[in-house]
Design an enzyme around this catalytic site. Structure first.
Site: not given
Ligand code: NAP
Ligand code: MG
Length: 491
Positions: A237-238, A242, A259, A393, A293
């Site tokens: 996730g983000s 995280g 991740e 992002e 991602c």
């Protein structure tokens, strides 16, 4: 006369799990008694509802996983692998239905046969190849060896952008190693994970080995790394979430892999084959509406060819077709209203900062776009490396072009963000390709390709703020084991 388009595919009823989650092999409602609608983002229509699970549901799931653990851990590894292969077979048999379901909850056009069965088979093949060592000992009457053992009950939290692959990636590797798992899919796209869990039950994976708790991140999600029985975490996730997950793991002293996001550069050298590069880069940033991602969101191009590249990219971005999932288009809508607003905000931020909006930049007009979260494929030129649109992002179909004078500057700009997930370089010069393979700070580097995902069994994960730890790869199952050293002598 009805104007209903009868060619619009419907969801396969056998795969649709409505209003229940999977705990201890039973399809149950939430302790809260509340439900969350799952919306098709292309139409705004409700596909199903999911339980609004919370800490109580996570506790039930973790207790069930704990009860299931001894028998699963002690099931021989070849038998565990066989159940995973059976699961993969059922996924193949339901390939079209799973593709439809994921298309509808994510809002993307069909991608054809889903990759999940292949992922599971790759992982299942490792289950009975988990090996330890025999070690030297100080005296000849002793044996030294290592055992690779599962952690026990583990947890995973996954995002909505590719819910099927994300689900099997964590679940298959964790259970192949003999762990039992509690997993929470994203509330925006939980239906493919639930369908996959249903097929896992059909394959004969025992009750309690896989538990799926649905609900919001701050409720069901937050309870997973905080649960005292959960011994390891996988999170995708983000970076913001995280970091929250990692804090909870730190408090409980449990390991995890993260991740996270990316801001992947596409470095274009003057000798690049632009006929190959530009269409691929445009497709790369518009596939799944830029909600990948690994999406290459920054073009770092030598100034000597910048003008030509901007013109070419504009043409390619304009060729990208978009619409609802059932049309033969390249791109669907964004996942939800929040993400739609966020992407449009970033476009405004880029314009305000002085970047040149070359094409796109708006929600498309027209009746079929009215009830979905659509945005045009968008290209910015004259982007400075420190602008927010070049650093953060966006997770949408927005591409930024940054000009550089030479290779050294290209490397500095390419590496000049907090992220390090994927990086690409486009060149026909083998020497430049070798130098870039080493210089780019990313978990995956691709030469003359946009995403870098074409390798079978390539470990996947990030450098820097894109996370740590790797999934997939030859160590996919080993990553979910811990090592015990045994010394053995006669009494
Ligand atoms: P997100 O907001 O971090 O959500 C990811 C998951 O975490 C969801 O299931 C979410 O639940 C849950 N969550 C949210 N807050 C939580 C909390 N406080 N405690 C526990 N769980 C919580 O990310 P997203 O916006 O869904 O996904 C996009 C991000 O994922 C991007 O940054 C993207 O780059 C990254 N991503 C990375 C990879 C990779 O392999 N590196 C792959 C795909 C996506 P709810 O959404 O249900 O609230
Ligand atoms: Mg949705």
């Amino acid at each position: 006369m009805s104007t209903v388009n009868t060619s619009i595919p419907t969801v396969d009823e056998n795969l649709l799990v409505d209003r229940t989650q999977l705990i201890d092999g039973e399809w149950v409602g939430p302790s809260s008694g509340e439900f969350i609608p799952v919306i098709n983002p292309a139409t705004g229509k409700e596909l199903a509802a999911i339980p609004r699970g919370g800490a109580d549901d996570v506790d039930n799931a973790a207790q069930a996983a704990h009860r299931a653990l001894p028998a699963w851990r002690d099931t021989n590894a070849t038998a565990r692998a066989s159940l995973l292969f059976k699961w993969a077979e059922l996924i193949d048999q339901n390939g079209a239905g799973l593709d439809q379901l994921e298309s509808q909850e994510v809002g993307r056009p069909s991608w054809g046969p889903p990759p999940m069965a292949g992922l599971i088979r790759f992982i299942a093949g490792q289950a009975d190849k988990v090996q330890g060592l025999s070690l030297p000992t100080y005296t000849p009457d002793e044996l030294g060896l290592t055992l690779r053992e599962p952690f026990g009950v583990v947890g995973a939290i996954i995002p909505w952008n590719a819910p099927g692959p994300m689900f099997v990636n964590e679940v298959a590797a964790a259970i192949a190693a003999g762990n039992t798992i509690v997993i929470k899919p994203a509330e925006d796209a939980p239906l493919t994970p639930l369908a996959l869990a249903k097929l896992a039950m059909e394959a004969g994976i025992p009750p309690g080995v896989i538990n799926v708790v649905t609900g919001y991140g701050a409720e069901a999600g937050a309870a997973i790394p905080n649960h005292p029985k959960i011994r390891r975490i996988g999170f995708t996730g983000s970076p913001t979430t995280g970091s929250i997950i990692m804090e909870a793991c730190a408090k409980n002293l449990i390991p995890l892999h993260l991740e996270l996001g990316g801001k992947s550069p596409q470095v274009i050298f003057p000798d690049a084959n632009l006929d190959a590069a530009l269409p691929a880069i445009a497709r790369g940033i518009t596939m799944n509406t830029g909600q990948i991602c690994a999406a290459g969101s920054r073009v770092v191009v030598f100034n000597s060819i910048k003008e030509q590249v901007v013109e070419g990219l504009a043409r390619e971005m304009q060729k990208v077709t978009y619409g609802p999932w059932y049309e033969q288009v390249h791109m669907g809508p964004l996942i939800n209203a929040r993400q739609h607003e966020r992407v449009l905000d970033y476009i405004e931020v880029g314009t305000q900062a002085g970047a040149q909006l070359v094409t796109g930049g708006r929600p498309p007009s027209g009746e079929k776009f009215e009830s979905g979260f659509f945005v045009e494929p968008t290209l910015f030129a004259d982007v400075a490396p420190d602008m927010r649109i070049a650093q953060e992002e966006i997770f949408g179909p927005v591409l930024s072009v940054i000009g550089v004078d030479d290779e050294q500057e290209a490397i500095e700009v390419a590496n000049g963000t907090d992220y390090g997930l994927v990086a690409s370089a486009w060149t026909q010069d083998v020497g430049a390709a070798v130098r870039m393979s080493r210089a780019l700070e990313a978990g995956q580097v691709a030469i003359n390709k946009p995403l870098g995902a074409g390798v079978i069994g390539g470990p996947f994960g990030g450098y820097k703020s894109s996370g740590f730890g790797r999934t997939m790869g030859a160590d996919a199952v080993l990553n979910w084991t811990q090592i015990k050293t045994v010394s053995l002598t006669g009494a």
